[in-house]
Write a protein that holds these residues in place. Sequence first.
Motif, short mmCIF file in Angstrom:
data_model
loop_
_atom_site.label_atom_id
_atom_site.label_comp_id
_atom_site.label_asym_id
_atom_site.label_seq_id
_atom_site.Cartn_x
_atom_site.Cartn_y
_atom_site.Cartn_z
N ILE A 38 0.86 -1.18 0.00
CA ILE A 38 0.00 0.00 0.00
C ILE A 38 0.89 1.23 0.00
O ILE A 38 1.56 1.52 1.00
N SER A 39 0.96 1.91 -1.13
CA SER A 39 1.76 3.14 -1.26
C SER A 39 3.20 2.93 -0.80
O SER A 39 3.77 3.77 -0.11
N GLY A 40 3.76 1.79 -1.17
CA GLY A 40 5.15 1.49 -0.82
C GLY A 40 5.32 0.85 0.53
O GLY A 40 6.45 0.46 0.87
N TYR A 41 4.26 0.74 1.31
CA TYR A 41 4.34 0.15 2.65
C TYR A 41 4.00 -1.33 2.58
O TYR A 41 2.90 -1.72 2.17
N TYR A 42 4.94 -2.13 3.02
CA TYR A 42 4.84 -3.58 2.97
C TYR A 42 4.37 -4.12 4.31
O TYR A 42 4.82 -3.67 5.37
N THR A 43 3.42 -5.06 4.26
CA THR A 43 3.09 -5.84 5.45
C THR A 43 3.06 -7.31 5.04
O THR A 43 3.15 -7.63 3.86
N ALA A 44 2.94 -8.21 6.01
CA ALA A 44 3.05 -9.62 5.68
C ALA A 44 2.32 -10.48 6.70
O ALA A 44 2.18 -10.12 7.87
N LEU A 45 1.87 -11.63 6.21
CA LEU A 45 1.35 -12.71 7.04
C LEU A 45 2.01 -13.99 6.54
O LEU A 45 2.01 -14.24 5.33
N GLU A 46 2.54 -14.81 7.46
CA GLU A 46 3.16 -16.08 7.06
C GLU A 46 2.74 -17.16 8.05
O GLU A 46 2.79 -16.96 9.26
N ARG A 47 2.30 -18.30 7.50
CA ARG A 47 1.80 -19.39 8.33
C ARG A 47 2.19 -20.75 7.76
O ARG A 47 2.22 -20.93 6.54
N THR A 48 2.44 -21.69 8.63
CA THR A 48 2.58 -23.10 8.28
C THR A 48 1.20 -23.75 8.30
O THR A 48 0.40 -23.48 9.20
N LEU A 49 0.94 -24.60 7.31
CA LEU A 49 -0.31 -25.36 7.25
C LEU A 49 0.00 -26.77 6.75
O LEU A 49 1.08 -27.03 6.21
N PHE A 50 -0.96 -27.66 6.90
CA PHE A 50 -0.86 -29.00 6.33
C PHE A 50 -2.17 -29.34 5.62
O PHE A 50 -3.25 -28.85 6.03
N VAL A 51 -2.07 -30.17 4.58
CA VAL A 51 -3.25 -30.61 3.84
C VAL A 51 -3.77 -31.90 4.46
O VAL A 51 -3.10 -32.94 4.41
N GLY A 52 -4.93 -31.84 5.07
CA GLY A 52 -5.61 -33.05 5.52
C GLY A 52 -5.18 -33.57 6.87
O GLY A 52 -6.01 -33.81 7.75
N GLU A 53 -3.88 -33.79 7.06
CA GLU A 53 -3.39 -34.31 8.33
C GLU A 53 -1.91 -33.96 8.49
O GLU A 53 -1.22 -33.65 7.52
N VAL A 54 -1.43 -34.03 9.73
CA VAL A 54 -0.02 -33.77 10.02
C VAL A 54 0.51 -34.95 10.83
O VAL A 54 -0.10 -35.37 11.82
N ASP A 55 1.64 -35.52 10.40
CA ASP A 55 2.21 -36.66 11.11
C ASP A 55 2.83 -36.22 12.43
O ASP A 55 3.05 -35.02 12.67
N ASP A 56 3.15 -37.17 13.29
CA ASP A 56 3.59 -36.87 14.65
C ASP A 56 4.88 -36.06 14.69
O ASP A 56 5.00 -35.11 15.47
N GLU A 57 5.88 -36.43 13.87
CA GLU A 57 7.15 -35.70 13.91
C GLU A 57 7.00 -34.29 13.36
O GLU A 57 7.58 -33.34 13.91
N SER A 58 6.22 -34.14 12.30
CA SER A 58 5.97 -32.80 11.77
C SER A 58 5.25 -31.94 12.81
O SER A 58 5.57 -30.77 12.99
N ARG A 59 4.30 -32.53 13.49
CA ARG A 59 3.59 -31.78 14.53
C ARG A 59 4.55 -31.36 15.65
O ARG A 59 4.47 -30.23 16.15
N ARG A 60 5.46 -32.23 16.03
CA ARG A 60 6.42 -31.90 17.08
C ARG A 60 7.27 -30.69 16.69
O ARG A 60 7.46 -29.75 17.48
N ILE A 61 7.77 -30.71 15.46
CA ILE A 61 8.61 -29.59 15.00
C ILE A 61 7.78 -28.32 14.86
O ILE A 61 8.21 -27.23 15.26
N TRP A 62 6.60 -28.47 14.30
CA TRP A 62 5.70 -27.33 14.13
C TRP A 62 5.40 -26.69 15.49
O TRP A 62 5.48 -25.47 15.65
N GLU A 63 5.06 -27.49 16.47
CA GLU A 63 4.73 -26.96 17.80
C GLU A 63 5.94 -26.31 18.46
O GLU A 63 5.80 -25.31 19.18
N ALA A 64 7.12 -26.85 18.19
CA ALA A 64 8.34 -26.21 18.73
C ALA A 64 8.54 -24.84 18.10
O ALA A 64 8.93 -23.87 18.79
#
Length: 401
Positions: free
Chosen positions: A253-279
């Motif tokens: 917007i008029s040269g001003y930058y903002t951002a949103l960044e998120r991790t997501l998973f499609v359908g399900e997340v395995d146990d190890e991925s969840r552990r890293i994600w939660e960390a």
Amino acid sequence: MTTRTQFHRFQQGERTLPFDDAEYETRLVNLRETMAAKGVDACVLTSMHNIGYYSGFLYCAFGRPYALVVTKQEVVTISAGIDAAQPWRRGFGDNIIYTDWERDNYWRAILSVTGTSKVVGYEMDHLTILQSEKLSAFLAPAALLDVSLDTMQQRMHKSTAELDLIRQGAAVADVGGYAIRDAIKPGIREIDVAMAGRDAMEIEIARRFPNAEYRDTWVWFQSGINTDGAHNPVTSRQLEHGDILSLNTFPMISGYYTALERTLFVGEVDDESRRIWEANVGAHEYGMSLLKPSVSCAEVTHKINDFFAERDLLQYRTFGYGHSFGVLSHYYGREAGLELREDIDTVLEPGMVISMEPMLTIPEGQAGAGGYREHDILIIDENGAENITGYPYGPDHNVIG
């Protein structure tokens, strides 16, 4: 016979700026105080971010040079003929257009404002060697002084008007995030999801800012192996069940930058991925709790490093934990003095705006492979920090489908 001028003025239409005149006058007062303290007679600013900050005009270079010349009495944008009156309509102060009938009319236009034998302030981190040589040849300065650090430090402290715009930008980023969430499903391409987010943000920006110019809003939406880098471009890869995803919305917007960044998973997340994600979510929340006045960027960085080291994850960190916001873009400058890194000793102060965005990348072939990143924007205030990002993070919200 037609006379071809080296430079001229062309003014038509109504002037429309991102902020009111008082905002730019205040910014220029502060710049002129710096100039007086350093003994600078004229600043020749060439970067997109500084020209945008002090005048409101964002140039489109396309190989042509632009400038903002600031003296004790004058403020003049220097623009190419191809833009006609647009730089004047969208810029504070005077405007001079240089023509391309003759090489180096750009510098002749600047010379018409500065004169010769003056102490000239310039941006050492932006001006090329070629243009530096031409500056010396045309302006014959008595001395050259770098002002890039001074201007960056000024831009790091946001005005009330800037904070209002940044808050709106963060809200627009959230709109893009929800549009992306709604588009996610197995079989859809990254590019299709990215376009849904971008279109939603551009519609929202036009609704909130009907008199603005619209440019450069974008999305990086990554899946699977493509999540390993924060700035990886969008591809046509199709989403698969169980994929790790990285949602990144960037309204401009008029040269001003903002951002949103998120991790997501499609359908399900395995146990190890969840552990890293939660960390990583834990580091994100811990990091946000550290952002407050009188704390240095380096202190925050070392504490989050310790958090990851205790969980044997520090080796997977990919970059610093956050950066400033304001007039910046992936195409032009940033406020490098306000980044959450070990080598930045800047102390946080009220009015600064900074992100918290820890990222871990687990290599392919290991359990939990992929890039994990959360990103919120915080405004430092007297008591701590105000989080202006609204889209939720973590496994409870972002396992889609």
